[in-house]
Design a protein around this motif. Sequence first.
Motif, PDB file in Angstrom:
ATOM      1  N   ARG A   1     -11.634  -0.129  10.369  1.00 33.09           N
ATOM      2  CA  ARG A   1     -10.527  -1.068  10.389  1.00 33.09           C
ATOM      3  C   ARG A   1      -9.200  -0.341  10.497  1.00 33.09           C
ATOM      4  O   ARG A   1      -9.023   0.741   9.978  1.00 33.09           O
ATOM      5  N   VAL A   2      -8.258  -0.998  11.139  1.00 28.43           N
ATOM      6  CA  VAL A   2      -6.915  -0.461  11.292  1.00 28.43           C
ATOM      7  C   VAL A   2      -6.019  -1.165  10.275  1.00 28.43           C
ATOM      8  O   VAL A   2      -6.049  -2.384  10.141  1.00 28.43           O
ATOM      9  N   LEU A   3      -5.222  -0.384   9.597  1.00 32.68           N
ATOM     10  CA  LEU A   3      -4.290  -0.917   8.611  1.00 32.68           C
ATOM     11  C   LEU A   3      -2.888  -0.875   9.215  1.00 32.68           C
ATOM     12  O   LEU A   3      -2.416   0.182   9.608  1.00 32.68           O
ATOM     13  N   ILE A   4      -2.249  -2.035   9.313  1.00 28.62           N
ATOM     14  CA  ILE A   4      -0.908  -2.134   9.880  1.00 28.62           C
ATOM     15  C   ILE A   4       0.014  -2.709   8.818  1.00 28.62           C
ATOM     16  O   ILE A   4      -0.320  -3.697   8.171  1.00 28.62           O
ATOM     17  N   GLY A   5       1.167  -2.064   8.638  1.00 27.15           N
ATOM     18  CA  GLY A   5       2.135  -2.546   7.666  1.00 27.15           C
ATOM     19  C   GLY A   5       3.432  -1.782   7.781  1.00 27.15           C
ATOM     20  O   GLY A   5       3.663  -1.041   8.737  1.00 27.15           O
ATOM     21  N   HIS A   6       4.290  -1.938   6.785  1.00 26.53           N
ATOM     22  CA  HIS A   6       5.599  -1.287   6.777  1.00 26.53           C
ATOM     23  C   HIS A   6       5.762  -0.561   5.448  1.00 26.53           C
ATOM     24  O   HIS A   6       5.711  -1.176   4.388  1.00 26.53           O
ATOM     25  N   GLY A   7       5.932   0.756   5.507  1.00 26.37           N
ATOM     26  CA  GLY A   7       6.060   1.550   4.285  1.00 26.37           C
ATOM     27  C   GLY A   7       4.749   1.637   3.529  1.00 26.37           C
ATOM     28  O   GLY A   7       4.708   1.527   2.305  1.00 26.37           O
ATOM     29  N   LEU A   8       3.681   1.834   4.259  1.00 21.65           N
ATOM     30  CA  LEU A   8       2.348   1.772   3.663  1.00 21.65           C
ATOM     31  C   LEU A   8       2.044   2.907   2.690  1.00 21.65           C
ATOM     32  O   LEU A   8       1.267   2.716   1.767  1.00 21.65           O
ATOM     33  N   SER A   9       2.647   4.074   2.873  1.00 25.03           N
ATOM     34  CA  SER A   9       2.299   5.191   1.997  1.00 25.03           C
ATOM     35  C   SER A   9       2.617   4.862   0.543  1.00 25.03           C
ATOM     36  O   SER A   9       1.823   5.160  -0.351  1.00 25.03           O
ATOM     37  N   SER A  10       3.740   4.200   0.286  1.00 22.90           N
ATOM     38  CA  SER A  10       4.074   3.850  -1.095  1.00 22.90           C
ATOM     39  C   SER A  10       3.141   2.760  -1.626  1.00 22.90           C
ATOM     40  O   SER A  10       2.746   2.792  -2.792  1.00 22.90           O
TER      41      SER A  10
ATOM     42  N   SER B   1      -0.259   4.391  -2.322  1.00 19.87           N
ATOM     43  CA  SER B   1      -0.141   5.245  -3.505  1.00 19.87           C
ATOM     44  C   SER B   1      -0.120   4.409  -4.782  1.00 19.87           C
ATOM     45  O   SER B   1      -0.803   4.725  -5.751  1.00 19.87           O
ATOM     46  N   ALA B   2       0.666   3.338  -4.782  1.00 19.61           N
ATOM     47  CA  ALA B   2       0.758   2.479  -5.964  1.00 19.61           C
ATOM     48  C   ALA B   2      -0.588   1.846  -6.308  1.00 19.61           C
ATOM     49  O   ALA B   2      -0.916   1.656  -7.471  1.00 19.61           O
ATOM     50  N   LEU B   3      -1.360   1.531  -5.273  1.00 16.39           N
ATOM     51  CA  LEU B   3      -2.676   0.918  -5.474  1.00 16.39           C
ATOM     52  C   LEU B   3      -3.785   1.950  -5.663  1.00 16.39           C
ATOM     53  O   LEU B   3      -4.935   1.591  -5.868  1.00 16.39           O
ATOM     54  N   GLN B   4      -3.414   3.225  -5.559  1.00 18.52           N
ATOM     55  CA  GLN B   4      -4.360   4.335  -5.646  1.00 18.52           C
ATOM     56  C   GLN B   4      -5.514   4.157  -4.651  1.00 18.52           C
ATOM     57  O   GLN B   4      -6.682   4.305  -4.971  1.00 18.52           O
ATOM     58  N   LEU B   5      -5.122   3.821  -3.416  1.00 16.55           N
ATOM     59  CA  LEU B   5      -6.082   3.645  -2.332  1.00 16.55           C
ATOM     60  C   LEU B   5      -5.849   4.698  -1.272  1.00 16.55           C
ATOM     61  O   LEU B   5      -4.741   5.210  -1.112  1.00 16.55           O
ATOM     62  N   GLU B   6      -6.891   5.000  -0.523  1.00 24.48           N
ATOM     63  CA  GLU B   6      -6.791   5.900   0.612  1.00 24.48           C
ATOM     64  C   GLU B   6      -7.331   5.184   1.838  1.00 24.48           C
ATOM     65  O   GLU B   6      -8.215   4.334   1.737  1.00 24.48           O
ATOM     66  N   HIS B   7      -6.775   5.550   2.993  1.00 25.54           N
ATOM     67  CA  HIS B   7      -7.230   5.004   4.276  1.00 25.54           C
ATOM     68  C   HIS B   7      -7.071   6.131   5.292  1.00 25.54           C
ATOM     69  O   HIS B   7      -6.093   6.871   5.224  1.00 25.54           O
TER      70      HIS B   7
END
Length: 122
Positions: free
Chosen positions: A1-10, A13-19
């Motif tokens: 799956r492709v993850l699309i968003g704005h400012g995704l790194s923060s 990180s806040a959700l403690q997820l990796e992609h």
Amino acid sequence: RVLIGHGLSSDLSALQLEHPKERIIDTLHIPWREERRSLKYLAHVVLGEEIQQGTHSSIEDARVALRLFKQWQLSGIPKSRHETLRVHLTHEASRPLPEASRPLPASPLSPSAKAFCGGSGG
């Protein structure tokens, strides 16, 4: 799956997820012509929309980020690694979305927004 968003790194990180980085498209890092890149500003200049006018909506933010990416694809800017995702995104876009995640109607671009995107804008 492709993850699309704005400012995704923060967000990740806040959700403690990796992609996988090669499967992330962050509209914050798309090479827009100006340095100012807040989602609210880009929505106004590129899409001609006013967002974040009160209560924050992560759904609205996600929809706007997706529309920004689609507009950027149409603009003709060199796309580097994002070009490799075009086939996948086209396939994913052909699948029906649940009602809550259906995108809002696209906004036509003004001539100034087309210039801001660096292309004809469609």
